[in-house]
Design an enzyme around this catalytic site. Structure first.
Site, PDB file in Angstrom:
ATOM      1  N   GLU A 264       0.881  -1.160   0.000  1.00 38.19           N
ATOM      2  CA  GLU A 264       0.000   0.000   0.000  1.00 38.19           C
ATOM      3  C   GLU A 264       0.914   1.203   0.000  1.00 38.19           C
ATOM      4  O   GLU A 264       1.746   1.347   0.896  1.00 38.19           O
ATOM      5  CB  GLU A 264      -0.874  -0.056   1.245  1.00 38.19           C
ATOM      6  CG  GLU A 264      -2.005   0.929   1.194  1.00 38.19           C
ATOM      7  CD  GLU A 264      -2.273   1.484   2.564  1.00 38.19           C
ATOM      8  OE1 GLU A 264      -2.502   0.717   3.498  1.00 38.19           O
ATOM      9  OE2 GLU A 264      -2.214   2.720   2.677  1.00 38.19           O
ATOM     10  N   CYS A 299      -2.819   7.652   4.980  1.00 39.39           N
ATOM     11  CA  CYS A 299      -2.807   7.308   3.552  1.00 39.39           C
ATOM     12  C   CYS A 299      -4.088   7.791   2.873  1.00 39.39           C
ATOM     13  O   CYS A 299      -4.142   7.917   1.661  1.00 39.39           O
ATOM     14  CB  CYS A 299      -2.641   5.806   3.375  1.00 39.39           C
ATOM     15  SG  CYS A 299      -3.284   4.870   4.732  1.00 39.39           S
TER      16      CYS A 299
END
Ligand code: NAP
Length: 524
Positions: A264, A299
């Site tokens: 990720e 994120c």
């Protein structure tokens, strides 16, 4: 509990002999005691060997035993008490409330995966009976999913608990029946040791095989790379920078036996402001709160806004100026992340056509981030790829479009994202309906009238998306489906009943939902 600077390999905790490193307190920019011993090639080899040996034993554990192991890890983490929170605060600069919440989330994730394991659906047990009279005859076919093998996990700097040693990657890999070797993040070494020892204690208490869990301390460029290259490792979970994720993808792909990397990486999470939503007086404050939460080190941070040129948009920007102006500078996770933030903001501010619209309060304290909102015309954004880079921290870029066609062009232009938010009312439905099909292709989670920060750990959650937000668009790293990353299907054809795994036996002794001759059968 005393922090000793130790790593964990199987049942042994010890001080590595290949040099030392210390964690850093970002709020003071000073090193924190004690020193941590670094792993060498022999330590890595031992951790991987033990994980390989543990795999068959661990994956054969019953559903209840494996679920209990996950729950015991959560209990042992809670047993660490305030010492864990204090050390994590010192190493990350994150406030107590945030870290206590993150600890709760970490334990909830482990307990969620315990439920997933018990429920048994993760095995996808599927039976097609033999049809010997058919021409040609059909054999007896039975499918179940099994773990991939030992998994290498790289903890994230921005979630020292929930995406680290016992975070979502570790919980989902252990749930899938895969031993785990964690490469501790150098930013929170003491936190990693405390949690690693809690996992090791749980493994011993639950009678799990030695090697089901190890924690290595060392630099990503050496020990991290060697870990991913090791033949015993069969998959990788990673959260961090695009450069780090891509480096690991390359190593994994270049192996004699290539393996999947679930990385990720970067995401700017575009927020589309449709005209009707700009009448909401709470929107500027909600945006500023989301942007600055956790120093913008999420994120899912709203790093990009997209709006249509109008007086209402100008009024929104003016209101954001007031709310961001009241936001104090906050400590970032590491000196490196702070440096990258300052450089990223300076680069953005220097690009032609970009203007500053709001600034938070500054500070001379070490590693602090000042919040910013910048603005750029959509025509510039569409022609300059530098405007699309992630700035990890509390800065966002408003892209101003001349008309709806340009807004749709911007949506089409952006790279793969973890999230995208649409702020709209029923009056905006025509434009929202045009945006949706594009967003479905671009992002993992589409949300309305909210912001992506705050990722619920639930069955329907998707925390994933097309590259570069992740390396594998088919998966999620949060929520129950994260287990699928570490599983693969095996078909058993005409295997004698006395050799079949429990999940595929005729009597369904695990009492799990199965698909039998194309029909879902909830239990026996
Ligand atoms: P990072 O530099 O990618 O490090 C993450 C982990 O990977 C660390 O354990 C690191 O080892 C290791 N690593 C880094 N490069 C590697 C390589 N080439 N080969 C093998 N291992 C490698 O990320 P970070 O330090 O956490 O943060 C840096 C930047 O990452 C941030 O400024 C931000 O842009 C981005 N970030 C993004 C997210 C997100 O969710 N999108 C989250 C966190 C960070 P060491 O511990 O030895 O450094």
């Amino acid at each position: 509990m005393q922090i000793a600077g130790e790593m964990i390999i199987g049942r042994s905790a010890f001080f590595g002999k290949e040099g030392t490193m210390k964690a850093v307190d970002p709020s003071r920019n000073t090193e924190i005691e004690p020193a941590f011993g670094l792993a060498g090639a022999a330590d890595l080899q031992r951790a991987c060997e033990l994980a390989e040996q543990a795999f068959d034993v661990y994956r054969a554990t019953g559903l209840e035993a494996r679920a209990k192991f996950l729950e015991t890890i959560a209990d042992r983490i809670m047993d660490l008490g305030p010492a864990l929170i204090e050390r994590a605060m010192q190493e990350s600069g994150l406030p107590q409330v945030r870290l206590e919440g993150e600890r709760g989330r970490t334990c909830n994730q482990l307990r969620l995966f315990a439920k997933v394991v018990r429920d048994g659906r993760w095995q996808s047990a599927t039976l097609d009976s033999a049809l010997p009279e058919r021409t040609p005859p059909r054999p007896d076919l039975r499918l179940r999913k099994i773990g991939l093998g030992p998994v290498a996990v790289f903890g994230a700097s921005n979630f020292p608990l929930a995406f680290s040693v016992a975070g979502g990657d570790t919980a989902s890999a252990l749930a899938a029946g895969c031993p785990v070797v964690v490469k501790a993040h150098s930013a929170h070494l003491g936190t990693s040791e405390l949690v690693g020892k809690a996992v090791a204690r749980a493994a011993e208490e639950c009678g799990m095989p030695e090697g089901v869990f190890s924690l290595l301390i060392g630099a990503g460029q050496t020990i991290g790379q060697e870990l991913v290259a090791h033949p015993a490792i069969k998959a990788v979970g990673f959260t961090g920078s695009r450069a780090g994720g891509i480096a690991l993808m390359r190593t994994a792909a270049a192996r004699k036996e290539p393996i999947p990397v679930y990385a990720e990486m970067s995401s700017i999470n575009p927020v589309f402001l449709l005209p009707g939503a700009l009448d909401n007086p709470k929107l500027p404050q909600a945006f500023a709160d989301s942007l600055t939460m956790g120093s913008g080190q999420f994120c899912t941070n709203p790093g990009m806004l997209v709006g249509l040129k109008s007086d209402k948009l100008d009024a929104f920007v003016a209101a954001v100026g007031g709310t961001i102006g009241a936001k104090p500078a906050t400590t970032m996770l590491t000196p490196g992340i702070h440096k990258a933030y300052v450089t990223g903001v300076a680069n953005l501010a220097g690009i032609a056509g970009v203007s500053q619209k709001a600034a938070g309060q500054g500070s001379d304290a070490p590693c602090t981030a000042q919040a910013f909102l910048y603005q750029v015309p959509a025509s510039e954004f569409l022609s300059n790829p530098a405007l699309e880079g992630e700035i990890f921290g509390p800065t966002s870029l408003l892209v101003v479009c001349d008309d709806e066609a340009q807004m749709l062009a911007v949506a089409e232009h952006v790279e793969g994202q973890l999230t995208s938010a649409v702020h709209a009312t029923a009056d905006d439905r025509a434009l929202a309906a045009k945006l949706l099909p594009t967003l479905e292709r671009k992002v993992g989670r589409i949300l309305f009238n909210g912001f992506g920060t705050g990722v619920e750990v639930a069955h329907a959650m998707v925390h994933g998306g097309p590259f570069p937000s992740t390396s594998d668009t088919r998966t999620t790293s949060v929520g129950a489906s994260a287990i699928d990353r570490f599983l693969r299907p095996v078909c058993y054809q005409d295997v004698p009943s006395y050799l079949l795994p429990e999940s595929l036996a005729d009597a369904n002794p695990q009492n799990i939902p199965r698909v039998v001759n194309g029909e879902l059968v909830w239990n026996s």
